[in-house]
Motif scaffolding. Structure first.
Motif, PDB file in Angstrom:
ATOM      1  N   GLY A   1       0.976  -1.313  -0.273  1.00 39.52           N
ATOM      2  CA  GLY A   1      -0.635  -0.005   0.260  1.00 39.52           C
ATOM      3  C   GLY A   1       0.548   0.916   0.501  1.00 39.52           C
ATOM      4  O   GLY A   1       1.603   1.552  -0.106  1.00 39.52           O
ATOM      5  N   SER A   2       0.194   2.623   0.613  1.00 41.68           N
ATOM      6  CA  SER A   2       1.119   3.728   0.970  1.00 41.68           C
ATOM      7  C   SER A   2       2.471   2.785   1.178  1.00 41.68           C
ATOM      8  O   SER A   2       3.025   4.007   1.264  1.00 41.68           O
ATOM      9  CB  SER A   2       0.242   4.223   2.148  1.00 41.68           C
ATOM     10  OG  SER A   2       0.636   4.341   3.129  1.00 41.68           O
TER      11      SER A   2
ATOM     12  N   SER B   1       2.005  -6.781  -4.545  1.00 42.34           N
ATOM     13  CA  SER B   1       1.884  -5.533  -3.886  1.00 42.34           C
ATOM     14  C   SER B   1       3.374  -4.629  -3.918  1.00 42.34           C
ATOM     15  O   SER B   1       3.408  -3.767  -3.917  1.00 42.34           O
ATOM     16  CB  SER B   1       3.110  -6.174  -2.146  1.00 42.34           C
ATOM     17  OG  SER B   1       4.327  -6.688  -2.277  1.00 42.34           O
ATOM     18  N   LEU B   2       3.757  -5.151  -5.049  1.00 41.68           N
ATOM     19  CA  LEU B   2       5.384  -4.271  -5.971  1.00 41.68           C
ATOM     20  C   LEU B   2       4.443  -3.077  -6.751  1.00 41.68           C
ATOM     21  O   LEU B   2       4.848  -1.755  -7.520  1.00 41.68           O
ATOM     22  CB  LEU B   2       5.894  -4.567  -6.800  1.00 41.68           C
ATOM     23  CG  LEU B   2       6.559  -5.553  -5.880  1.00 41.68           C
ATOM     24  CD1 LEU B   2       7.561  -6.600  -6.783  1.00 41.68           C
ATOM     25  CD2 LEU B   2       7.291  -5.416  -4.676  1.00 41.68           C
ATOM     26  N   SER B   3       3.220  -3.255  -6.994  1.00 42.02           N
ATOM     27  CA  SER B   3       2.120  -2.057  -7.862  1.00 42.02           C
ATOM     28  C   SER B   3       2.761  -0.883  -7.945  1.00 42.02           C
ATOM     29  O   SER B   3       2.570  -0.112  -8.838  1.00 42.02           O
ATOM     30  CB  SER B   3       0.527  -2.948  -7.621  1.00 42.02           C
ATOM     31  OG  SER B   3      -0.188  -3.819  -7.693  1.00 42.02           O
ATOM     32  N   PRO B   4       2.705   0.072  -6.807  1.00 46.37           N
ATOM     33  CA  PRO B   4       3.261   1.468  -6.466  1.00 46.37           C
ATOM     34  C   PRO B   4       4.507   1.422  -7.543  1.00 46.37           C
ATOM     35  O   PRO B   4       4.349   2.481  -8.156  1.00 46.37           O
ATOM     36  CB  PRO B   4       3.166   1.871  -5.147  1.00 46.37           C
ATOM     37  CG  PRO B   4       2.015   0.820  -4.341  1.00 46.37           C
ATOM     38  CD  PRO B   4       2.575  -0.493  -4.976  1.00 46.37           C
ATOM     39  N   ALA B   5       5.262   1.066  -7.107  1.00 52.56           N
ATOM     40  CA  ALA B   5       6.587   1.055  -7.378  1.00 52.56           C
ATOM     41  C   ALA B   5       6.934   0.645  -9.001  1.00 52.56           C
ATOM     42  O   ALA B   5       7.409   1.728  -9.658  1.00 52.56           O
ATOM     43  CB  ALA B   5       7.814  -0.317  -6.997  1.00 52.56           C
TER      44      ALA B   5
ATOM     45  N   TYR C   1       8.262   4.005  -0.247  1.00 46.77           N
ATOM     46  CA  TYR C   1       9.345   3.676  -0.924  1.00 46.77           C
ATOM     47  C   TYR C   1      10.085   4.093  -2.169  1.00 46.77           C
ATOM     48  O   TYR C   1      10.735   4.106  -2.486  1.00 46.77           O
ATOM     49  CB  TYR C   1       9.554   1.518  -0.711  1.00 46.77           C
ATOM     50  CG  TYR C   1       9.276   1.637   0.258  1.00 46.77           C
ATOM     51  CD1 TYR C   1      10.730   2.038   1.894  1.00 46.77           C
ATOM     52  CD2 TYR C   1       9.539   0.948   0.901  1.00 46.77           C
ATOM     53  CE1 TYR C   1      11.565   1.861   2.809  1.00 46.77           C
ATOM     54  CE2 TYR C   1       8.688   0.297   2.420  1.00 46.77           C
ATOM     55  CZ  TYR C   1      10.509   1.013   3.612  1.00 46.77           C
ATOM     56  OH  TYR C   1      10.986   0.724   4.712  1.00 46.77           O
ATOM     57  N   ALA C   2       8.607   3.816  -3.235  1.00 46.26           N
ATOM     58  CA  ALA C   2       8.927   4.410  -4.831  1.00 46.26           C
ATOM     59  C   ALA C   2       8.971   5.461  -5.006  1.00 46.26           C
ATOM     60  O   ALA C   2      10.068   5.949  -5.338  1.00 46.26           O
ATOM     61  CB  ALA C   2       7.740   3.697  -5.356  1.00 46.26           C
ATOM     62  N   GLU C   3       8.847   6.205  -3.859  1.00 34.72           N
ATOM     63  CA  GLU C   3       9.111   7.813  -4.552  1.00 34.72           C
ATOM     64  C   GLU C   3      10.456   8.075  -3.592  1.00 34.72           C
ATOM     65  O   GLU C   3      10.999   9.343  -4.807  1.00 34.72           O
ATOM     66  CB  GLU C   3       7.674   8.629  -3.473  1.00 34.72           C
ATOM     67  CG  GLU C   3       6.546   8.841  -4.063  1.00 34.72           C
ATOM     68  CD  GLU C   3       5.759   8.986  -3.196  1.00 34.72           C
ATOM     69  OE1 GLU C   3       5.626  10.192  -2.761  1.00 34.72           O
ATOM     70  OE2 GLU C   3       4.433   9.330  -3.359  1.00 34.72           O
TER      71      GLU C   3
END
Length: 281
Positions: free
Chosen positions: A104-105, A136-140, A110-112
């Protein structure tokens, strides 16, 4: 802020120009000592920036290990920021070896930190762990696509603890590691000349003949040099996927410091051996 050209395209070009070698920057205490440096921030900076000075203008990829900078707190992270900036300015692509993985957030945070273009630690690619579920890696994944960055996802690592998870067999008969590779192949489908979502597969992991390594993306392969694998082993281990392999050498190059000329000579030797093997010579 416009996105960069996709990581896969940039990586393919620099691999073709410089050869596929990745040099790790691993300033752990024993290497600092071998260089005659103190295990402090001054020693950390001298070590890391010397490695960048020596090889960032001649190798395709540099891979700083974040943990060895983080252990010195904010001052160590400040050194890491300079290392990333200087390596990229010299033409190397930077893969931040931080192995982040969350949900999630938190994963988005971490991605940001590493993949947002105006972030102090912005890197061309980031190592991530899928073992909270690949989704779970979707945001990255989303941010990497937006900025032109890449990911290297842990798939088949050579550490002795890895097989209990990576070789576990799912209900559909496929191993967890094979499932990670299949997800990456889907991410990279249709991308040319190379997708931006790579796998981490150890060069010393053993027989990979039952795994489909054709993910249309890069394969980061630690284990060449001090860990026992050689350039000559790469075609046997990776088969037809060898052209997309980015072999990582750390101690095999770093032990030649602090002499800049010796570091360059070691990197050039590994790069030449790997280039010849990939070219079939």
């Amino acid at each position: 802020m416009s996105p960069l050209e996709p990581f896969g395209a940039r990586l393919r070009r620099v691999m073709d120009e410089r050869g596929p070698l990745c040099v790790g920057i691993d300033p752990h205490a024993s290497l600092l000592s071998e260089w005659g440096l103190n295990d402090d921030v001054v020693g950390l900076e001298r070590f890391s920036r010397t490695v960048v000075e020596a090889v960032a203008d001649r190798v395709a990829v540099m891979k700083p290990q974040s943990a060895f900078f983080e252990r010195f707190g904010a001052r160590g992270v400040a050194v890491l920021e300079r290392v990333v900036e200087e390596a990229r300015a010299a033409g190397a692509l930077v893969v931040m070896d931080a192995k982040r993985g969350d949900i999630g957030s938190t994963m988005a945070g971490y991605a940001e930190a590493y993949l947002r273009k105006d972030a102090p630690l912005f890197s061309d690619a980031l190592t991530v762990s899928p073992y909270l579920g690949y989704g779970s890696l979707s945001p990255a994944v989303a941010l990497a696509r937006e900025t032109g960055a890449g990911l290297f996802v842990l798939a088949l690592t050579s550490n002795p603890e890895g097989p209990e998870v990576q070789h576990a067999v799912r209900a559909d008969g496929r191993t967890v590691g094979a499932t990670v590779l299949a997800h990456l192949a889907a991410e990279n489908a249709g991308e040319e000349p190379l997708g931006s979502f790579g796998a981490v597969v150890g060069a010393t992991v053993g027989d990979l003949s039952s795994y489909d390594l054709d993910i249309n993306g890069p394969i980061l392969a630690p284990g060449v040099g001090a860990q026992g694998a050689t350039a000559a082993d790469l075609p046997t281990v990776f088969g037809a996927a060898v052209r997309n392999v980015v072999p990582n050498v750390s101690r095999g190059v770093l032990r030649h410091g602090p002499d800049v000329g010796a570091l360059r000579a070691a990197a050039d030797r590994f790069a030449g051996e790997i280039r010849d093997v990939v070219a079939g010579r």
